[in-house]
Design a protein around this motif. Structure first.
Motif, short mmCIF file in Angstrom:
data_model
loop_
_atom_site.label_atom_id
_atom_site.label_comp_id
_atom_site.label_asym_id
_atom_site.label_seq_id
_atom_site.Cartn_x
_atom_site.Cartn_y
_atom_site.Cartn_z
N PHE A 4 0.96 2.84 -12.13
CA PHE A 4 2.00 3.72 -11.61
C PHE A 4 3.17 2.91 -11.06
O PHE A 4 3.94 3.41 -10.26
N SER A 5 3.33 1.68 -11.53
CA SER A 5 4.41 0.83 -11.06
C SER A 5 5.77 1.49 -11.32
O SER A 5 6.03 1.97 -12.42
N ASP A 6 6.60 1.54 -10.29
CA ASP A 6 7.94 2.14 -10.36
C ASP A 6 7.92 3.65 -10.62
O ASP A 6 8.94 4.22 -10.98
N ALA A 7 6.78 4.28 -10.46
CA ALA A 7 6.68 5.72 -10.77
C ALA A 7 7.11 6.57 -9.59
O ALA A 7 6.89 6.22 -8.44
N ASP A 8 7.73 7.70 -9.88
CA ASP A 8 8.04 8.70 -8.87
C ASP A 8 6.99 9.78 -8.99
O ASP A 8 7.03 10.61 -9.90
N LEU A 9 6.02 9.77 -8.08
CA LEU A 9 4.90 10.71 -8.14
C LEU A 9 4.99 11.75 -7.03
O LEU A 9 4.00 12.39 -6.71
N ASN A 28 -2.37 0.54 -10.20
CA ASN A 28 -1.23 -0.21 -9.69
C ASN A 28 -0.18 0.75 -9.17
O ASN A 28 0.43 1.48 -9.93
N PHE A 29 0.03 0.74 -7.85
CA PHE A 29 1.02 1.62 -7.22
C PHE A 29 2.26 0.84 -6.78
O PHE A 29 3.02 1.31 -5.94
N THR A 30 2.48 -0.36 -7.32
CA THR A 30 3.63 -1.18 -6.92
C THR A 30 4.94 -0.42 -7.11
O THR A 30 5.21 0.09 -8.18
N ASP A 31 5.72 -0.34 -6.04
CA ASP A 31 7.03 0.32 -6.06
C ASP A 31 6.95 1.82 -6.37
O ASP A 31 7.97 2.44 -6.68
N ALA A 32 5.77 2.41 -6.30
CA ALA A 32 5.63 3.83 -6.61
C ALA A 32 6.05 4.69 -5.42
O ALA A 32 5.90 4.30 -4.27
#
Length: 74
Positions: A4-9, A28-32
C-alpha cells in the motif's frame, strides 16, 4: 504481498482482513494515508512495514514509534 506504499486508503474498511501470507508479513504501508480507515485494528498486521504512514486516527506512524499499532481505532 500487500503493498500500500503511497496509497490513499482514507475511508477504507479492513475489518477481518488478513494482510499477510502464511508466516510472512509483507504488508507495506509506507507513505500510505490510512486516515479514517475502519477495522484495521481487527486485521492481522504482524510485521507490517510502517514509515511516514498517516494512521487511522490521523496521527503519524513515525511519532507513534514507527507503527500505527495501538493507534488504529478512531
Amino acid at each position: 504481498d500487500a503493498n500500500f506504499s503511497d496509497a490513499d486508503l482514507s475511508g477504507a474498511n479492513f475489518r477481518h482482513a488478513i494482510l499477510k501470507a502464511g508466516s510472512y508479513a509483507n504488508t507495506n504501508f509506507t507513505d500510505a494515508d490510512l486516515g479514517g480507515v475502519d477495522g484495521l485494528d481487527l486485521a492481522d498486521l504482524s510485521g507490517a512495514t510502517w514509515s511516514k504512514t498517516l494512521c487511522p486516527d490521523y496521527s503519524n506512524s513515525d511519532s507513534n514509534g514507527g507503527t500505527c499499532i495501538g493507534h488504529l481505532s478512531r
